[in-house]
Design a protein around this motif. Structure first.
Motif, short mmCIF file in Angstrom:
data_model
loop_
_atom_site.label_atom_id
_atom_site.label_comp_id
_atom_site.label_asym_id
_atom_site.label_seq_id
_atom_site.Cartn_x
_atom_site.Cartn_y
_atom_site.Cartn_z
N GLY A 122 0.79 -1.21 0.00
CA GLY A 122 0.00 0.00 0.00
C GLY A 122 0.83 1.26 0.00
O GLY A 122 0.38 2.31 -0.46
N ASN A 123 2.02 1.22 0.51
CA ASN A 123 2.93 2.35 0.57
C ASN A 123 4.10 2.04 -0.36
O ASN A 123 4.69 0.97 -0.26
N PRO A 124 4.46 2.98 -1.26
CA PRO A 124 5.56 2.69 -2.20
C PRO A 124 6.89 2.36 -1.52
O PRO A 124 7.63 1.49 -1.98
N THR A 125 7.19 3.02 -0.41
CA THR A 125 8.43 2.75 0.30
C THR A 125 8.42 1.34 0.88
O THR A 125 9.38 0.59 0.73
N LEU A 126 7.34 0.98 1.52
CA LEU A 126 7.23 -0.36 2.08
C LEU A 126 7.18 -1.42 0.99
O LEU A 126 7.68 -2.54 1.18
N GLN A 127 6.62 -1.07 -0.17
CA GLN A 127 6.56 -2.02 -1.28
C GLN A 127 7.95 -2.37 -1.78
O GLN A 127 8.27 -3.53 -2.02
N VAL A 128 8.81 -1.35 -1.93
CA VAL A 128 10.20 -1.59 -2.36
C VAL A 128 10.93 -2.42 -1.32
O VAL A 128 11.65 -3.37 -1.66
N LEU A 129 10.75 -2.09 -0.06
CA LEU A 129 11.41 -2.87 1.00
C LEU A 129 10.93 -4.31 1.03
O LEU A 129 11.72 -5.23 1.20
N ALA A 130 9.63 -4.52 0.83
CA ALA A 130 9.10 -5.88 0.84
C ALA A 130 9.58 -6.66 -0.37
O ALA A 130 10.03 -7.81 -0.24
N ASP A 131 9.51 -6.05 -1.55
CA ASP A 131 9.88 -6.76 -2.78
C ASP A 131 11.34 -7.17 -2.78
O ASP A 131 11.67 -8.34 -2.97
N TYR A 132 12.23 -6.22 -2.56
CA TYR A 132 13.65 -6.51 -2.68
C TYR A 132 14.26 -7.02 -1.38
O TYR A 132 15.23 -7.77 -1.41
N GLY A 133 13.68 -6.67 -0.25
CA GLY A 133 14.17 -7.19 1.03
C GLY A 133 13.89 -8.67 1.17
O GLY A 133 14.75 -9.44 1.60
N LEU A 134 12.68 -9.09 0.80
CA LEU A 134 12.36 -10.51 0.86
C LEU A 134 13.20 -11.32 -0.12
O LEU A 134 13.63 -12.43 0.19
N ALA A 135 13.45 -10.75 -1.29
CA ALA A 135 14.29 -11.45 -2.27
C ALA A 135 15.72 -11.59 -1.75
O ALA A 135 16.35 -12.63 -1.93
N ALA A 136 16.23 -10.56 -1.08
CA ALA A 136 17.58 -10.62 -0.52
C ALA A 136 17.67 -11.69 0.57
O ALA A 136 18.61 -12.49 0.59
N VAL A 137 16.68 -11.74 1.43
CA VAL A 137 16.65 -12.76 2.48
C VAL A 137 16.55 -14.16 1.85
O VAL A 137 17.22 -15.10 2.29
N PHE A 138 15.75 -14.28 0.81
CA PHE A 138 15.60 -15.56 0.10
C PHE A 138 16.95 -16.05 -0.42
O PHE A 138 17.30 -17.21 -0.22
N TRP A 139 17.73 -15.17 -1.07
CA TRP A 139 19.01 -15.60 -1.63
C TRP A 139 20.01 -15.97 -0.53
O TRP A 139 20.79 -16.91 -0.70
N VAL A 140 20.00 -15.25 0.57
CA VAL A 140 20.90 -15.60 1.67
C VAL A 140 20.54 -16.97 2.25
O VAL A 140 21.42 -17.80 2.51
N LEU A 141 19.26 -17.21 2.42
CA LEU A 141 18.82 -18.50 2.96
C LEU A 141 19.10 -19.66 2.00
O LEU A 141 19.57 -20.72 2.42
N VAL A 142 18.82 -19.45 0.72
CA VAL A 142 19.07 -20.50 -0.27
C VAL A 142 20.57 -20.79 -0.36
O VAL A 142 20.98 -21.96 -0.41
N ALA A 143 21.38 -19.76 -0.38
CA ALA A 143 22.84 -19.96 -0.45
C ALA A 143 23.35 -20.68 0.79
O ALA A 143 24.20 -21.57 0.69
N GLY A 144 22.84 -20.32 1.95
CA GLY A 144 23.24 -21.00 3.19
C GLY A 144 22.83 -22.46 3.19
O GLY A 144 23.59 -23.33 3.61
N LEU A 145 21.62 -22.72 2.70
CA LEU A 145 21.15 -24.10 2.63
C LEU A 145 21.99 -24.93 1.65
O LEU A 145 22.40 -26.05 1.96
N LEU A 146 22.26 -24.36 0.48
CA LEU A 146 23.10 -25.07 -0.49
C LEU A 146 24.51 -25.27 0.03
O LEU A 146 25.14 -26.30 -0.23
N GLY A 147 25.01 -24.28 0.75
CA GLY A 147 26.33 -24.41 1.34
C GLY A 147 26.41 -25.52 2.36
O GLY A 147 27.41 -26.23 2.45
N ARG A 148 25.34 -25.69 3.13
CA ARG A 148 25.32 -26.79 4.11
C ARG A 148 25.17 -28.14 3.44
O ARG A 148 25.75 -29.13 3.87
N ILE A 149 24.36 -28.18 2.39
CA ILE A 149 24.15 -29.46 1.70
C ILE A 149 25.43 -29.91 1.00
O ILE A 149 25.82 -31.08 1.11
N PHE A 150 26.07 -29.01 0.27
CA PHE A 150 27.22 -29.41 -0.52
C PHE A 150 28.55 -29.17 0.19
O PHE A 150 29.59 -29.48 -0.35
N GLY A 151 28.51 -28.56 1.37
CA GLY A 151 29.74 -28.25 2.09
C GLY A 151 30.11 -29.28 3.02
O GLY A 151 30.70 -30.03 3.44
#
Length: 93
Positions: free
Chosen positions: A64-93
């Protein structure tokens, strides 16, 4: 006391790539929120790199708020990549 485990090179690589992806997404969010010129070469390059990295997150939540929308869109994506990379690192590490 927990035993120290040595991380493999592939684990470190996965974590580094996830961090770089998240850094690009956060940098793009900062550029959008602070109002950097869209004609700037760095801003344009970061925006082009961030769009495909945001995968399915833009528009997933309606803030509903453009500022919060940018934070939600790209912040969630950033958290997603950190979690996926950490998970892959644990699996293959």
């Amino acid at each position: 006391m927990a035993a120290k485990t040595k991380r493999s090179g592939i684990s470190t690589l996965f974590n580094a790539v996830g961090f770089v992806f998240a850094a690009v997404l956060v940098l793009h969010a900062v550029f959008v929120l602070t109002g950097f010129e869209a004609t700037n070469g760095l801003t344009t390059s970061v925006a082009r790199a961030a769009e495909p990295l945001a995968v399915f997150f833009p528009g997933l939540l309606d803030a509903g708020n453009p500022t919060l929308q940018v934070l939600a869109d790209y912040g969630l994506a950033a958290v997603f990549w950190v979690l996926v990379a950490g998970l892959l690192g644990r699996i293959f590490g």
